[in-house]
Design an enzyme around this catalytic site. Sequence first.
Site, PDB file in Angstrom:
ATOM      1  N   GLU A  96      38.187  32.288  33.349  1.00 36.26           N
ATOM      2  CA  GLU A  96      37.505  31.882  34.576  1.00 36.26           C
ATOM      3  C   GLU A  96      36.075  31.428  34.302  1.00 36.26           C
ATOM      4  O   GLU A  96      35.413  31.910  33.381  1.00 36.26           O
ATOM      5  CB  GLU A  96      37.517  33.038  35.576  1.00 36.26           C
ATOM      6  CG  GLU A  96      38.937  33.300  36.063  1.00 36.26           C
ATOM      7  CD  GLU A  96      39.035  34.381  37.134  1.00 36.26           C
ATOM      8  OE1 GLU A  96      39.735  34.145  38.119  1.00 36.26           O
ATOM      9  OE2 GLU A  96      38.419  35.449  36.974  1.00 36.26           O
ATOM     10  N   CYS A 109      28.447  30.001  34.947  1.00 40.14           N
ATOM     11  CA  CYS A 109      28.725  31.266  34.260  1.00 40.14           C
ATOM     12  C   CYS A 109      30.022  31.066  33.484  1.00 40.14           C
ATOM     13  O   CYS A 109      31.084  30.860  34.079  1.00 40.14           O
ATOM     14  CB  CYS A 109      28.860  32.360  35.325  1.00 40.14           C
ATOM     15  SG  CYS A 109      29.328  33.946  34.653  1.00 40.14           S
ATOM     16  N   CYS A 116      38.575  40.828  26.786  1.00 36.49           N
ATOM     17  CA  CYS A 116      37.487  41.408  26.003  1.00 36.49           C
ATOM     18  C   CYS A 116      37.962  42.726  25.426  1.00 36.49           C
ATOM     19  O   CYS A 116      38.627  43.508  26.109  1.00 36.49           O
ATOM     20  CB  CYS A 116      36.249  41.643  26.869  1.00 36.49           C
ATOM     21  SG  CYS A 116      34.848  42.295  25.926  1.00 36.49           S
ATOM     22  N   CYS A 120      34.435  48.098  28.530  1.00 30.03           N
ATOM     23  CA  CYS A 120      33.452  48.807  29.357  1.00 30.03           C
ATOM     24  C   CYS A 120      34.157  49.336  30.603  1.00 30.03           C
ATOM     25  O   CYS A 120      35.025  48.670  31.173  1.00 30.03           O
ATOM     26  CB  CYS A 120      32.300  47.886  29.730  1.00 30.03           C
ATOM     27  SG  CYS A 120      31.428  47.293  28.267  1.00 30.03           S
ATOM     28  N   CYS A 123      34.430  47.206  34.133  1.00 26.32           N
ATOM     29  CA  CYS A 123      34.543  45.742  34.052  1.00 26.32           C
ATOM     30  C   CYS A 123      36.005  45.291  34.114  1.00 26.32           C
ATOM     31  O   CYS A 123      36.845  45.786  33.360  1.00 26.32           O
ATOM     32  CB  CYS A 123      33.898  45.256  32.754  1.00 26.32           C
ATOM     33  SG  CYS A 123      34.185  43.522  32.407  1.00 26.32           S
ATOM     34  N   CYS A 343      29.949  39.111  39.407  1.00 30.53           N
ATOM     35  CA  CYS A 343      29.850  39.702  38.069  1.00 30.53           C
ATOM     36  C   CYS A 343      30.904  40.774  37.872  1.00 30.53           C
ATOM     37  O   CYS A 343      31.039  41.670  38.685  1.00 30.53           O
ATOM     38  CB  CYS A 343      28.525  40.438  37.909  1.00 30.53           C
ATOM     39  SG  CYS A 343      27.152  39.395  37.781  1.00 30.53           S
TER      40      CYS A 343
HETATM   41  N1  SAH Z   1      30.290  40.762  27.603  1.00 32.54           N
HETATM   42  C1  SAH Z   1      28.996  40.403  28.021  1.00 32.54           C
HETATM   43  C2  SAH Z   1      28.963  39.300  29.039  1.00 32.54           C
HETATM   44  C3  SAH Z   1      29.991  39.309  30.146  1.00 32.54           C
HETATM   45  S1  SAH Z   1      29.795  40.488  31.413  1.00 32.54           S
HETATM   46  C4  SAH Z   1      28.236  41.622  28.508  1.00 32.54           C
HETATM   47  O1  SAH Z   1      28.856  42.654  28.706  1.00 32.54           O
HETATM   48  O2  SAH Z   1      27.031  41.521  28.662  1.00 32.54           O
HETATM   49  C5  SAH Z   1      28.359  39.953  32.339  1.00 32.54           C
HETATM   50  C6  SAH Z   1      27.643  41.086  33.060  1.00 32.54           C
HETATM   51  O3  SAH Z   1      28.444  41.615  34.149  1.00 32.54           O
HETATM   52  C7  SAH Z   1      27.368  42.277  32.146  1.00 32.54           C
HETATM   53  O4  SAH Z   1      26.076  42.780  32.337  1.00 32.54           O
HETATM   54  C8  SAH Z   1      28.406  43.254  32.604  1.00 32.54           C
HETATM   55  O5  SAH Z   1      28.088  44.552  32.223  1.00 32.54           O
HETATM   56  C9  SAH Z   1      28.400  43.022  34.083  1.00 32.54           C
HETATM   57  N2  SAH Z   1      29.558  43.616  34.772  1.00 32.54           N
HETATM   58  C10 SAH Z   1      30.776  43.882  34.250  1.00 32.54           C
HETATM   59  N3  SAH Z   1      31.584  44.422  35.196  1.00 32.54           N
HETATM   60  C11 SAH Z   1      30.857  44.488  36.341  1.00 32.54           C
HETATM   61  C12 SAH Z   1      31.155  44.914  37.668  1.00 32.54           C
HETATM   62  N4  SAH Z   1      32.357  45.361  38.005  1.00 32.54           N
HETATM   63  N5  SAH Z   1      30.171  44.827  38.597  1.00 32.54           N
HETATM   64  C13 SAH Z   1      28.955  44.329  38.267  1.00 32.54           C
HETATM   65  N6  SAH Z   1      28.630  43.890  37.031  1.00 32.54           N
HETATM   66  C14 SAH Z   1      29.561  43.976  36.072  1.00 32.54           C
HETATM   67 FE1  SF4 Z   2      33.505  43.006  27.641  1.00 30.45          FE
HETATM   68 FE2  SF4 Z   2      33.225  43.413  30.253  1.00 30.45          FE
HETATM   69 FE3  SF4 Z   2      32.048  45.063  28.501  1.00 30.45          FE
HETATM   70 FE4  SF4 Z   2      31.121  42.550  28.808  1.00 30.45          FE
HETATM   71  S1  SF4 Z   2      31.116  44.178  30.375  1.00 30.45           S
HETATM   72  S2  SF4 Z   2      31.490  43.639  26.877  1.00 30.45           S
HETATM   73  S3  SF4 Z   2      33.060  41.461  29.214  1.00 30.45           S
HETATM   74  S4  SF4 Z   2      34.256  44.766  28.770  1.00 30.45           S
END
Ligand code: SAH
Ligand code: SF4
Length: 368
Positions: A96, A109, A116, A120, A123, A343
């Site tokens: 996406e 974006c 991934c 996390c 996410c 995000c």
């Molecule tokens: N992998 C990279 C970039 C993609 S995620 C990273 O983790 O930085 C982009 C941003 O969205 C990151 O700061 C991530 O932690 C945040 N993010 C992920 N899941 C989210 C959620 N459910 N609500 C708000 N932000 C989120």
């Molecule tokens: Fe991967 Fe999501 Fe963690 Fe970014 S926030 S490193 S996309 S699992």
Amino acid sequence: MQADSTKQNLVGLSQPVLETFFADLGEKPFRARQLMQWIHQRGADGFDVMTDMSKSLRAQLNEVAEIALPQAVSEQRSVDGTVKWLFAAGGGQAIETVFIPEPGRGTLCISSQVGCALNCAFCATGAQGFNRNLTSAEIVGQVCYANRVLPPRASGDPAVSNVVFMGMGEPLANYRSLIPALEILLSDYAYGLSRRRITVSTSGIVPQLKRLGDDCNVSLAVSLHAPNDELRSRLVPINSMHPIAELLQACWAYAAKRANRYITFEYVMLKGINDSLQHAEQLAALLRDKPAKINLIPFNPFSGSDFERSSVATIEHFQRRLRDLGLIATTRKTRGDDINAACGQLAGKVSDRIRVRLGDRKRRVAAS
Ligand code: SAH
Ligand code: SF4
């Protein structure tokens, strides 16, 4: 992508690589610059339009090369003007990309991986697991596509003025494709974006972060999300490998290379998990007197997620405490959540190759 595997896709090749490509065809280096302008600035999707190249060169290019852009499977538009595309990534999978229009700028974006692996806890992409890295053509192709389908800005410039690597995937885990993609975004013969207008967001893969500082010092956003190792390791598992002190040391070295340009620290606000005033104070202690800005991100829920978003009042108090302690802190506006484009909501279609299951994530967080 609609790529013919026997042909070389030129979309993701940086200028030096294209120069070698043309040298192999017996052509001069300036052909690389011409070709980049055709693809990235003039919207060419084939070689026949390239009338400043000889007929025989065009015939040769048709034979050995192609211009293959990502194929959009769907396009959704939010009431707030945000646009989200799903692009086919082969094997029934998809990534996406989100366009966020604001007065005077358009931010794209983009994704860097199909899924991934870093898992996390909060996410949607992490919940999908990991399938594969995108190629540099697939990364740059997202920008190329958006500029082709969106109307130019009022200034006449292309729609995309800023690019953030905040879509699906961890860009520093796909370093090999990331660097040529950044070089093309920066090139005057392609997108001509300044380093300020390109932001790589990372959860903190320290060795590649150090390399990025030397190779391509674009703006950096770091997903911190917790002010101590115990909590951060639960939310962002890569922290067990590269704890906060090591990560921050690499950040300050990165900032120093660009005359102390600010690094953005992303901090997702999770109700009852990381949003107390004590957390704010710990965070301030880590970042005070450093080239740091804090961007609070209200948690965006997705189906199957265990967390809740902190209340507006909690986020305001947290932000105020940070400011009172001398930090620069802002709260990210949630955009496009009616089309699941906010995000952390980008899930695309990923068939997990490393068997990360949502159940494992739930147990890990519950065990804490
Ligand atoms: N992998 C990279 C970039 C993609 S995620 C990273 O983790 O930085 C982009 C941003 O969205 C990151 O700061 C991530 O932690 C945040 N993010 C992920 N899941 C989210 C959620 N459910 N609500 C708000 N932000 C989120
Ligand atoms: Fe991967 Fe999501 Fe963690 Fe970014 S926030 S490193 S996309 S699992």
